[in-house]
Design a protein around this motif. Structure first.
Motif, PDB file in Angstrom:
ATOM      1  N   THR A  22       0.838  -1.189   0.000  1.00 17.30           N
ATOM      2  CA  THR A  22       0.000   0.000   0.000  1.00 17.30           C
ATOM      3  C   THR A  22       0.874   1.240   0.000  1.00 17.30           C
ATOM      4  O   THR A  22       1.798   1.357   0.800  1.00 17.30           O
ATOM      5  N   ARG A  24       1.022   5.365   0.527  1.00 18.66           N
ATOM      6  CA  ARG A  24       0.252   6.384   1.219  1.00 18.66           C
ATOM      7  C   ARG A  24       1.153   7.588   1.452  1.00 18.66           C
ATOM      8  O   ARG A  24       2.264   7.455   1.951  1.00 18.66           O
ATOM      9  N   ASN A  84      -9.032  -5.154   8.859  1.00 24.91           N
ATOM     10  CA  ASN A  84      -8.722  -4.668   7.518  1.00 24.91           C
ATOM     11  C   ASN A  84      -7.344  -4.023   7.480  1.00 24.91           C
ATOM     12  O   ASN A  84      -7.118  -3.005   8.140  1.00 24.91           O
ATOM     13  N   ALA A  86      -6.083  -2.140   5.436  1.00 28.08           N
ATOM     14  CA  ALA A  86      -6.101  -0.765   4.937  1.00 28.08           C
ATOM     15  C   ALA A  86      -5.878   0.239   6.059  1.00 28.08           C
ATOM     16  O   ALA A  86      -5.336   1.325   5.846  1.00 28.08           O
ATOM     17  N   GLN A  90      -3.793   4.021   6.514  1.00 29.20           N
ATOM     18  CA  GLN A  90      -4.742   5.125   6.366  1.00 29.20           C
ATOM     19  C   GLN A  90      -5.540   5.314   7.646  1.00 29.20           C
ATOM     20  O   GLN A  90      -5.498   4.492   8.551  1.00 29.20           O
ATOM     21  N   PHE A 279     -11.930   3.820   1.346  1.00 28.66           N
ATOM     22  CA  PHE A 279     -10.614   3.168   1.395  1.00 28.66           C
ATOM     23  C   PHE A 279     -10.707   1.753   1.939  1.00 28.66           C
ATOM     24  O   PHE A 279      -9.825   0.928   1.716  1.00 28.66           O
ATOM     25  N   GLU A 280     -11.791   1.444   2.666  1.00 27.62           N
ATOM     26  CA  GLU A 280     -12.001   0.097   3.193  1.00 27.62           C
ATOM     27  C   GLU A 280     -12.592  -0.843   2.149  1.00 27.62           C
ATOM     28  O   GLU A 280     -12.680  -2.047   2.374  1.00 27.62           O
TER      29      GLU A 280
END
Length: 483
Positions: A22, A24, A84, A86, A90, A279-280
């Motif tokens: 990921t 970010r 999660n 993510a 984030q 974003f999830e």
């Protein structure tokens, strides 16, 4: 309580549990590349029986890209769904982590996601699923990881939203020697058997900008009730609401399940109104109270009943769902499947067990100050009996709820260094802390904000209260960490 409603409370951390690379960008700094991968921790099965030496593998995630020497440890608490990954790159807590040099960990809740303590989810095994066992999991995890990672005297801050928000507050209360502070977002810390206030807040939230919206929904729902009185209308109802199977009503539970299911689509819109969960992997975020009430006020569509059906169809389309499963028989079949690969294993069977044995939280239609009807408290409690056995009667479930409040204190929080953000659009704020209890038991009621809204990444369209609250939370954490 239908399958979809089982995930209405649910944590702000569920959905995909897969690991991934990921990217970010934080605060205009160079892009951070983080490998979010499944990690495993050897956990005790029963923390309250010293003679029980059985262990299992609990999943967790870690992000050490912001870690600075002497910095704090941030522990995000997983809840009633797969954790999660993510969230490891984030969310608001990542912004705090970057500024504070924190090591970030996320521990998945036992019995959810990939964290399987037992061979199946039989009632006999589900007795190891409780908030008390989950808190003990956190304590053992923190103790072992502190030694394993050489974290020494670093201060731990726990974060959670919804049920994990409760766990964050309760962890600080029950394990003050381990948790230095907690941020308990949208935490319904008071357990209640009959949470009829949920739909009262739904009505208030629907009427904020459309005063006539709840009444129009009530008219539509009353029409549906009238149609259900005659079997010849079942084909029409099936078509109007895109039911997966031809409607069959052979008991009061069948009827209540349909009405509950149809109402939950509106309840879900209100709870997560104008949030930022994309974003999830959440779909349908463009469906808001405003959109729903605009449709309900559009007379060109037809009667209030026709407009309600249009609302449901539009939500299904936005979520890319083909139809609504409204069969109570199918629901029982799914919920009674004890296999980890079963259709309710993503959290439905487990969370309903916790509501029947600890929290209640049953969102009944018993209040007259809301637009729905037909799914009373007795319907919700009957589900406990139908799924888990005859021992789950009303007195037993009510006693379990009372015991939970005796154990944790309900709204009578006796602790320090806990922050309670609550969105006032969110129905769950009715069971949360909405005013300061002391100089360091801080409540942040947020106007126009939804469930767990303070936890999500910021965006220009969000309610004005959110940026200010995020900033205040950061300032309190800095003060408590003496940074």
């Amino acid at each position: 309580m239908a399958c979809t409603q089982l995930l209405l409370l649910l944590t702000c951390l569920w959905l995909s549990g897969s690991h991934a690379f990921t990217h970010r960008r934080f605060g205009g700094k160079p892009e951070v590349l983080v490998m979010v991968q499944d990690r495993w921790f050897t956990q005790r099965l029963d923390h309250f029986d010293g003679a029980d030496t059985r262990v299992w593998q609990q999943r967790y995630f870690m992000n050490d890209s912001f870690t600075q020497s002497g910095g704090p440890v941030f522990l995000m608490i997983g809840g009633e769904g797969a954790a999660n990954p993510a969230w490891m790159t984030q969310g608001t807590w990542m912004m705090y982590a970057e500024k504070m040099g924190a090591l970030c960990l996320l521990l998945e809740h036992r019995f959810y996601g990939k964290s399987h303590p037992t061979k199946d989810m039989s009632v006999e095994n589900l007795r190891y699923l409780s908030s008390q066992q989950a808190l003990a999991d956190l304590a053992h995890f923190q103790t072992v990881m502190t030694e394993k990672l050489g974290l020494g005297n670093r201060k731990w801050i726990v974060f959670g939203g919804s049920y994990p928000g409760c766990l964050a507050a309760w962890y600080r209360i029950k394990y003050p020697h381990l948790a230095h502070a907690a941020v308990a977002s949208s935490a319904p810390v008071k357990a209640v058997l009959n949470f009829s206030e949920y739909l009262e807040v739904v009505q208030d939230s629907l009427s904020r900008n459309h005063s006539g919206c709840p009444e129009t929904i009530k008219i539509a729902f009353d029409t549906l009730l009238e149609l259900l009185d005659y079997k010849e209308n079942y084909i029409k109802i099936t078509k109007d609401f895109y039911l997966c199977e031809l409607l069959v009503i052979s008991s009061e539970m069948d009827r209540a399940f349909l009405l509950d299911t149809i109402s939950e689509y509106i309840m879900d819109i209100v709870q997560y109104n104008n949030d930022n969960r994309e974003f999830e992997g959440v779909k349908g975020g463009n469906k808001t109270i405003q959109v729903v009430c605009d449709i309900m006020s559009n007379e060109s569509i037809g009667s209030p009943y026709d407009r309600y059906a249009e609302v449901i169809r539009s939500i299904l389309k936005a979520r890319e769902e083909k139809c609504i499963e409204a069969s109570y028989h199918q629901f029982l079949q799914d919920m009674s499947d004890i296999r980890w690969e079963g259709s309710a294993s993503s959290g439905g069977r487990q969370w309903m067990y916790q509501t029947c044995t600890e929290f209640g939280y049953f969102q009944s239609s018993d209040s007259i100050s809301q637009p729905f009807s037909g799914f009373p408290l007795s319907y919700h409690v009957q589900q406990c009996t139908d799924v888990y056995g005859k021992g789950f009667t009303l007195p037993v479930v009510n006693g379990a709820v009372e015991q939970t409040n005796e154990n944790y204190g309900g709204l009578n929080v006796q602790s320090s260094r806990i922050i309670f953000p609550n969105g006032l659009i969110d129905p769950w704020h009715a069971l949360g802390i909405k005013m300061n209890l002391s100089s360091d038991l801080i409540a942040f009621p947020m106007q126009d904000a939804a469930h767990c809204a303070d936890m999500y990444p910021s965006r220009p369209e969000e309610p004005p209260a959110l940026p200010a609250v995020r900033g205040k939370i950061f300032e309190y954490l800095k003060e408590w960490l003496q940074l």
